[in-house]
Design a protein around this motif. Sequence first.
Motif, PDB file in Angstrom:
ATOM      1  N   GLU A 181       0.642  -1.368  -0.127  1.00 58.80           N
ATOM      2  CA  GLU A 181       0.310  -0.045  -0.140  1.00 58.80           C
ATOM      3  C   GLU A 181       0.604   1.136   0.376  1.00 58.80           C
ATOM      4  OE1 GLU A 181      -3.417   2.394   2.168  1.00 58.80           O
ATOM      5  OE2 GLU A 181      -2.794   0.106   2.996  1.00 58.80           O
ATOM      6  N   PRO A 182       2.126   1.306   0.739  1.00 61.01           N
ATOM      7  CA  PRO A 182       3.011   2.882   1.440  1.00 61.01           C
ATOM      8  C   PRO A 182       3.451   2.609  -0.565  1.00 61.01           C
ATOM      9  CG  PRO A 182       3.177   1.740   2.779  1.00 61.01           C
ATOM     10  CD  PRO A 182       2.208   0.572   1.661  1.00 61.01           C
ATOM     11  N   ALA A 183       4.017   1.549  -0.943  1.00 64.29           N
ATOM     12  CA  ALA A 183       4.304   2.321  -2.414  1.00 64.29           C
ATOM     13  C   ALA A 183       3.625   2.261  -3.382  1.00 64.29           C
ATOM     14  CB  ALA A 183       5.370   1.262  -2.797  1.00 64.29           C
ATOM     15  N   LEU A 184       2.030   1.926  -3.462  1.00 62.57           N
ATOM     16  CA  LEU A 184       1.477   2.209  -4.556  1.00 62.57           C
ATOM     17  C   LEU A 184       0.622   3.990  -4.600  1.00 62.57           C
ATOM     18  CD1 LEU A 184      -0.939  -0.746  -4.285  1.00 62.57           C
ATOM     19  CD2 LEU A 184       0.705  -0.029  -6.166  1.00 62.57           C
ATOM     20  N   ILE A 185       0.964   4.028  -2.732  1.00 64.52           N
ATOM     21  CA  ILE A 185       0.441   5.201  -2.704  1.00 64.52           C
ATOM     22  C   ILE A 185       1.395   6.477  -3.135  1.00 64.52           C
ATOM     23  CG2 ILE A 185      -0.301   7.558  -0.899  1.00 64.52           C
ATOM     24  CD1 ILE A 185      -0.844   4.978   1.316  1.00 64.52           C
ATOM     25  N   LYS A 186       2.678   5.989  -3.662  1.00 66.63           N
ATOM     26  CA  LYS A 186       3.663   6.775  -4.015  1.00 66.63           C
ATOM     27  C   LYS A 186       3.158   6.829  -5.663  1.00 66.63           C
ATOM     28  CE  LYS A 186       7.564   5.680  -0.612  1.00 66.63           C
ATOM     29  NZ  LYS A 186       9.150   4.996  -0.381  1.00 66.63           N
ATOM     30  N   ILE A 187       2.453   5.933  -6.754  1.00 72.94           N
ATOM     31  CA  ILE A 187       2.513   6.317  -7.399  1.00 72.94           C
ATOM     32  C   ILE A 187       1.437   6.953  -7.905  1.00 72.94           C
ATOM     33  CG2 ILE A 187       4.306   5.210  -8.449  1.00 72.94           C
ATOM     34  CD1 ILE A 187       2.329   2.715  -9.159  1.00 72.94           C
ATOM     35  N   ALA A 188       0.836   7.220  -6.660  1.00 71.31           N
ATOM     36  CA  ALA A 188      -0.455   8.188  -7.813  1.00 71.31           C
ATOM     37  C   ALA A 188       0.197   9.686  -8.363  1.00 71.31           C
ATOM     38  CB  ALA A 188      -1.916   8.674  -6.090  1.00 71.31           C
ATOM     39  N   CYS A 189      -0.873   9.691  -8.681  1.00 70.99           N
ATOM     40  CA  CYS A 189      -1.130  11.131  -9.717  1.00 70.99           C
ATOM     41  C   CYS A 189      -2.305  12.334  -8.768  1.00 70.99           C
ATOM     42  CB  CYS A 189      -1.183  11.231 -11.030  1.00 70.99           C
ATOM     43  SG  CYS A 189      -0.139  10.294 -11.830  1.00 70.99           S
ATOM     44  N   VAL A 190      -2.669  11.707  -7.534  1.00 64.37           N
ATOM     45  CA  VAL A 190      -3.197  13.278  -7.045  1.00 64.37           C
ATOM     46  C   VAL A 190      -3.027  13.076  -5.626  1.00 64.37           C
ATOM     47  CG1 VAL A 190      -5.272  12.304  -8.101  1.00 64.37           C
ATOM     48  CG2 VAL A 190      -5.034  11.248  -6.885  1.00 64.37           C
ATOM     49  N   ASN A 191      -3.629  13.955  -4.640  1.00 65.21           N
ATOM     50  CA  ASN A 191      -2.963  14.880  -3.899  1.00 65.21           C
ATOM     51  C   ASN A 191      -3.440  13.216  -3.063  1.00 65.21           C
ATOM     52  OD1 ASN A 191      -3.201  15.504  -0.205  1.00 65.21           O
ATOM     53  ND2 ASN A 191      -2.578  17.035  -1.135  1.00 65.21           N
ATOM     54  N   THR A 192      -2.486  12.095  -2.182  1.00 64.98           N
ATOM     55  CA  THR A 192      -2.728  11.272  -1.144  1.00 64.98           C
ATOM     56  C   THR A 192      -3.145  11.413  -0.089  1.00 64.98           C
ATOM     57  OG1 THR A 192      -0.887  10.925  -1.312  1.00 64.98           O
ATOM     58  CG2 THR A 192      -1.817   9.840  -2.881  1.00 64.98           C
ATOM     59  N   THR A 193      -3.005  12.948   0.994  1.00 65.91           N
ATOM     60  CA  THR A 193      -3.565  12.963   2.611  1.00 65.91           C
ATOM     61  C   THR A 193      -4.736  12.325   2.831  1.00 65.91           C
ATOM     62  OG1 THR A 193      -2.852  15.125   2.305  1.00 65.91           O
ATOM     63  CG2 THR A 193      -3.782  15.081   4.051  1.00 65.91           C
ATOM     64  N   PHE A 194      -5.630  11.771   2.114  1.00 63.60           N
ATOM     65  CA  PHE A 194      -6.379  11.349   2.680  1.00 63.60           C
ATOM     66  C   PHE A 194      -6.439   9.619   2.623  1.00 63.60           C
ATOM     67  CE2 PHE A 194     -10.175   8.184   1.678  1.00 63.60           C
ATOM     68  CZ  PHE A 194     -10.813   8.983   2.362  1.00 63.60           C
ATOM     69  N   LEU A 195      -5.878   9.459   1.919  1.00 64.08           N
ATOM     70  CA  LEU A 195      -4.895   8.007   1.727  1.00 64.08           C
ATOM     71  C   LEU A 195      -3.865   7.792   2.837  1.00 64.08           C
ATOM     72  CD1 LEU A 195      -6.633   4.873   0.918  1.00 64.08           C
ATOM     73  CD2 LEU A 195      -4.536   4.959  -1.064  1.00 64.08           C
ATOM     74  N   GLU A 196      -3.602   8.028   3.248  1.00 64.48           N
ATOM     75  CA  GLU A 196      -2.268   8.948   3.613  1.00 64.48           C
ATOM     76  C   GLU A 196      -2.476   8.426   5.483  1.00 64.48           C
ATOM     77  OE1 GLU A 196       0.090  11.712   2.956  1.00 64.48           O
ATOM     78  OE2 GLU A 196       1.550  10.759   1.574  1.00 64.48           O
ATOM     79  N   ASN A 197      -4.112   9.313   5.645  1.00 68.03           N
ATOM     80  CA  ASN A 197      -4.488   9.473   6.788  1.00 68.03           C
ATOM     81  C   ASN A 197      -5.830   7.893   7.295  1.00 68.03           C
ATOM     82  OD1 ASN A 197      -3.890  11.946   6.784  1.00 68.03           O
ATOM     83  ND2 ASN A 197      -4.872  12.743   6.285  1.00 68.03           N
ATOM     84  N   GLU A 198      -5.852   7.689   6.472  1.00 62.11           N
ATOM     85  CA  GLU A 198      -6.576   6.150   6.317  1.00 62.11           C
ATOM     86  C   GLU A 198      -5.300   5.359   7.284  1.00 62.11           C
ATOM     87  OE1 GLU A 198      -7.485   2.765   4.610  1.00 62.11           O
ATOM     88  OE2 GLU A 198      -6.228   3.701   3.795  1.00 62.11           O
ATOM     89  N   LEU A 199      -4.353   5.297   5.969  1.00 54.99           N
ATOM     90  CA  LEU A 199      -3.109   3.660   5.959  1.00 54.99           C
ATOM     91  C   LEU A 199      -2.840   4.422   7.902  1.00 54.99           C
ATOM     92  CD1 LEU A 199      -1.840   2.068   4.874  1.00 54.99           C
ATOM     93  CD2 LEU A 199      -0.034   4.088   4.698  1.00 54.99           C
ATOM     94  N   ILE A 201      -4.455   5.605  10.466  1.00 58.25           N
ATOM     95  CA  ILE A 201      -6.227   5.149  11.017  1.00 58.25           C
ATOM     96  C   ILE A 201      -5.487   3.590  10.809  1.00 58.25           C
ATOM     97  CG2 ILE A 201      -8.478   4.503  11.072  1.00 58.25           C
ATOM     98  CD1 ILE A 201      -8.612   7.534  10.207  1.00 58.25           C
ATOM     99  N   ALA A 202      -6.000   3.101   9.787  1.00 57.28           N
ATOM    100  CA  ALA A 202      -5.395   1.286   9.803  1.00 57.28           C
ATOM    101  C   ALA A 202      -4.498   1.295  10.418  1.00 57.28           C
ATOM    102  CB  ALA A 202      -5.152   0.718   8.409  1.00 57.28           C
ATOM    103  N   SER A 203      -3.338   1.956  10.401  1.00 57.91           N
ATOM    104  CA  SER A 203      -1.597   0.433  11.742  1.00 57.91           C
ATOM    105  C   SER A 203      -2.040   1.507  13.259  1.00 57.91           C
ATOM    106  CB  SER A 203      -0.845   2.247  10.998  1.00 57.91           C
ATOM    107  OG  SER A 203      -1.001   2.125   9.593  1.00 57.91           O
ATOM    108  N   VAL A 204      -2.986   1.947  13.206  1.00 59.24           N
ATOM    109  CA  VAL A 204      -3.499   2.445  14.856  1.00 59.24           C
ATOM    110  C   VAL A 204      -4.457   1.185  15.250  1.00 59.24           C
ATOM    111  CG1 VAL A 204      -5.342   3.624  16.732  1.00 59.24           C
ATOM    112  CG2 VAL A 204      -3.495   4.922  15.106  1.00 59.24           C
ATOM    113  N   LEU A 205      -5.681   0.335  14.343  1.00 56.88           N
ATOM    114  CA  LEU A 205      -6.753  -0.417  14.250  1.00 56.88           C
ATOM    115  C   LEU A 205      -5.927  -1.699  14.493  1.00 56.88           C
ATOM    116  CD1 LEU A 205      -9.520   1.300  12.208  1.00 56.88           C
ATOM    117  CD2 LEU A 205      -9.391   1.105  15.014  1.00 56.88           C
ATOM    118  N   TYR A 206      -5.372  -2.154  13.402  1.00 53.44           N
ATOM    119  CA  TYR A 206      -3.950  -3.521  13.984  1.00 53.44           C
ATOM    120  C   TYR A 206      -2.950  -3.023  13.765  1.00 53.44           C
ATOM    121  CZ  TYR A 206      -8.144  -3.837   9.958  1.00 53.44           C
ATOM    122  OH  TYR A 206      -9.438  -4.642   9.680  1.00 53.44           O
TER     123      TYR A 206
END
Length: 310
Positions: A181-199, A201-206
């Motif tokens: 997931e972190p490597a795929l986020i890096k090749i996105a062509c848009v602002n990924t702040t939302f997905l990084e925040n989601e990641l 949250i997932a890190s906290v939960l799991y």
Amino acid sequence: MKGTNASTLAGFILLGFSDQPHLEMVLLLVVSIIYILTLMGNTAIILVSYFNPKLHTPMYFFLSNLSFLDLCFTTSVVPQMLWNLKGPDKTISYTGCVIQLYVALGLGSTECVLLTIMAYDRFNAICRPLHYAVIMHPKLLQQLAALAWISGFVGSTAQTILVFQLPLCSHHMVDDFTCEEPALIKIACVNTTFLENELSIASVLYVVIPLGLILVSYGCIVRSVLKIKSTEGRRKAFGTCGSHLIVVVLFFGTLASIYIQPKSKYTQNYSKFLTLFYTVVTPSLNPLICTLRNKEAKWALRRLLGRDPS
């Protein structure tokens, strides 16, 4: 870069250590050997837990679940990794990448929850020995195992959908061995702040919450063990938990380094080695740690192999 739908047609390129071909050949040999050992070791744990009536206990029920999980986890990643290491072709199809991310995330999240449940089992065994058999009854074991698997894949479903909703850059080159997931986020062509925040949250939960619960469980265990007067009793109690605690340190330590530690703290190559460790090395060590530190498991394994007929 401008986004494109080419990735859905051509798939992705998993770069790995493609800039170091000599290292790739070494890794091909090492990973192949470790993968074979992983298959053999975890299969042996499952077989001895199933066929030996003396091991039909809550601890071995969860241990066999962990071994099956590790078998699935490494198989979802390693064959593709070996294919990419053996030659110049580093591609993975779009569908293959989606499946790999979904399965690896699901199994990794499941392992986090399962290790927490195993700590709860050890807590009851040591802190509530008189009520252990009543608390950890077969129906509860099945429910806890189901909770681990379902919760892991529920989180994986949400994360995978969010990742592949992103418009990806035209080069679609993933700078890792797997569709992480972190490597795929890096090749996105848009602002990924939302997905990084989601990641996060997932890190906290799991990762953070399960690790916190494990530490609380072991805090209670240590307090109870220190009340035992006999040295032999304390040694036996700590020995019961030792293998599980080592697995927790290896697995959660690596995950925390990848998903929680700020990325500026280490190089991309270091990140790749961490990925190799928790996807390849850790699953191979789990059965080794459990059998070396457990006399019952060693005895059952020797009997399964026909070396101890008694």
